[in-house]
Design a protein around this motif. Sequence first.
Motif, short mmCIF file in Angstrom:
data_model
loop_
_atom_site.label_atom_id
_atom_site.label_comp_id
_atom_site.label_asym_id
_atom_site.label_seq_id
_atom_site.Cartn_x
_atom_site.Cartn_y
_atom_site.Cartn_z
N GLU A 200 56.22 96.40 61.51
CA GLU A 200 55.06 96.95 60.80
C GLU A 200 54.40 98.06 61.61
O GLU A 200 53.93 99.05 61.05
CB GLU A 200 54.06 95.82 60.51
CG GLU A 200 54.57 94.82 59.47
CD GLU A 200 53.62 93.65 59.31
OE1 GLU A 200 52.55 93.63 59.95
OE2 GLU A 200 53.95 92.73 58.52
N LEU A 201 54.38 97.89 62.92
CA LEU A 201 53.80 98.93 63.77
C LEU A 201 54.64 100.20 63.74
O LEU A 201 54.10 101.31 63.70
CB LEU A 201 53.67 98.41 65.21
CG LEU A 201 52.73 99.19 66.13
CD1 LEU A 201 51.28 99.07 65.65
CD2 LEU A 201 52.84 98.67 67.56
N ASP A 202 55.97 100.03 63.73
CA ASP A 202 56.85 101.19 63.64
C ASP A 202 56.60 101.98 62.37
O ASP A 202 56.73 103.21 62.35
CB ASP A 202 58.32 100.74 63.68
CG ASP A 202 58.75 100.25 65.06
OD1 ASP A 202 58.11 100.64 66.05
OD2 ASP A 202 59.72 99.47 65.13
N GLN B 24 41.58 90.16 57.53
CA GLN B 24 40.23 89.67 57.29
C GLN B 24 39.91 88.46 58.17
O GLN B 24 38.80 88.33 58.70
CB GLN B 24 40.04 89.30 55.82
CG GLN B 24 38.62 88.86 55.45
CD GLN B 24 37.59 89.93 55.77
OE1 GLN B 24 37.72 91.09 55.37
NE2 GLN B 24 36.55 89.56 56.50
N HIS B 25 40.91 87.59 58.33
CA HIS B 25 40.72 86.43 59.20
C HIS B 25 40.45 86.88 60.63
O HIS B 25 39.54 86.35 61.31
CB HIS B 25 41.96 85.53 59.16
CG HIS B 25 41.81 84.27 59.97
ND1 HIS B 25 41.49 83.06 59.41
CD2 HIS B 25 41.92 84.05 61.30
CE1 HIS B 25 41.41 82.14 60.37
NE2 HIS B 25 41.68 82.72 61.52
N PHE B 26 41.21 87.86 61.10
CA PHE B 26 41.03 88.37 62.46
C PHE B 26 39.64 88.98 62.64
O PHE B 26 38.98 88.75 63.66
CB PHE B 26 42.09 89.41 62.78
CG PHE B 26 43.48 88.85 62.93
CD1 PHE B 26 43.69 87.53 63.28
CD2 PHE B 26 44.59 89.65 62.72
CE1 PHE B 26 44.97 87.01 63.42
CE2 PHE B 26 45.88 89.15 62.86
CZ PHE B 26 46.07 87.82 63.21
N GLU B 27 39.20 89.77 61.68
CA GLU B 27 37.90 90.42 61.80
C GLU B 27 36.77 89.39 61.82
O GLU B 27 35.81 89.53 62.58
CB GLU B 27 37.71 91.41 60.65
CG GLU B 27 38.61 92.65 60.76
CD GLU B 27 38.44 93.61 59.61
OE1 GLU B 27 37.74 93.26 58.64
OE2 GLU B 27 39.01 94.72 59.68
N GLY C 265 49.59 88.71 68.36
CA GLY C 265 48.74 87.77 67.65
C GLY C 265 49.46 86.44 67.44
O GLY C 265 50.60 86.26 67.84
N PRO C 266 48.73 85.50 66.83
CA PRO C 266 47.41 85.64 66.20
C PRO C 266 46.24 85.23 67.08
O PRO C 266 45.10 85.23 66.65
CB PRO C 266 47.51 84.68 65.02
CG PRO C 266 48.33 83.55 65.56
CD PRO C 266 49.34 84.19 66.49
N SER D 97 46.15 95.37 66.67
CA SER D 97 44.92 95.23 65.88
C SER D 97 44.80 96.31 64.82
O SER D 97 43.96 96.21 63.91
CB SER D 97 43.70 95.29 66.81
OG SER D 97 43.72 94.23 67.74
N ASN D 98 45.62 97.35 64.91
CA ASN D 98 45.60 98.43 63.92
C ASN D 98 46.32 98.07 62.62
O ASN D 98 46.19 98.78 61.62
CB ASN D 98 46.26 99.70 64.50
CG ASN D 98 45.53 100.23 65.72
OD1 ASN D 98 44.31 100.14 65.82
ND2 ASN D 98 46.27 100.80 66.66
#
Length: 309
Positions: A201-203, A246-249, A269-270, A238-239
């Motif tokens: 996903e980051l890639d 939403q859970h992370f925030e 994560g998580p 985190s990006n």
Amino acid sequence: MSPSPVTIRDQAYAKINLSLDVIERRKDGYHNIDSVMQTISLADGITIEVMPFSCSARKSAQIKLSGDSNVPLDDTNTAARAAKLWCEKTGATGIDIVIELKKRIPLGAGLGGGSTDAASVLRSLNKLALGNKLPAKALTDYELIETATQIGADVPFCLRGGTARCRGIGEVVEALRELPPWPIILALPEFQISTAQAYAELDALARPWKRPDTDSLLQAIEQQNLPDISRSAHNVFSNLHNPHRQHFETLKYHLLETDATMVQMTGSGPVFFAIYESEERRDQALDTLKSAPQKKNKFIATQLRRALR
């Protein structure tokens, strides 16, 4: 002469990423990173028993695992892979190696549980060889790091731990000035995140993205300035805009509300960690978090830890 049975016990300490930047995806599929890693006191217990074969016809070392049912007890386990690779590199033969794992580090949490178990096995077997308690020639420091890299990207750091900047895929470890044993809280959501999926996903994420100010971070570490460490650090995972964002925030918000000086996600994560400048403040925060209405996270109190000597 056959070796006598011997037992060695070790603590395999978890790690957090104070900061994590992913530089690029390499042609071999791995990623070059620039991360500041930090050992914490949460640890797995490792017990290794080494015994001579009862049957002289058997030559190659035999490796067995025992431990919690929630971890694989076969060749896919990093501790078993570490023992097998160490025996291959050193030529250790004629022995049974039994490794008992007492898991305390949560799985799939970005805390390096598998990596630190592997590092502990390498460290322990090498210590026995250095003490002439195993029929094998101990690995040099360089060979030990090279072997660790073959097992996993975080294993070289976990060999010694402490506070260190890790580059390449993680195998280039530069020791930094060690941080004080600041108290921390680990916040563990109920779900896990696939590291491979997170990197994919980051890639695919459009750049530019927010990145850590590593030069300022290194200066803040040298000055032992926790507020500046917090301001300079960042975890690029985190990006990501994933279903758990939403859970992370919300989790980060609740941790910051407890007067933590630094709050950050570790690894892909998580798990989040919160660092406090006093045990009293950390303990008050832990009481507050555990009494909160939302029960979707588990909280563990621990602290930063210095490197192994």
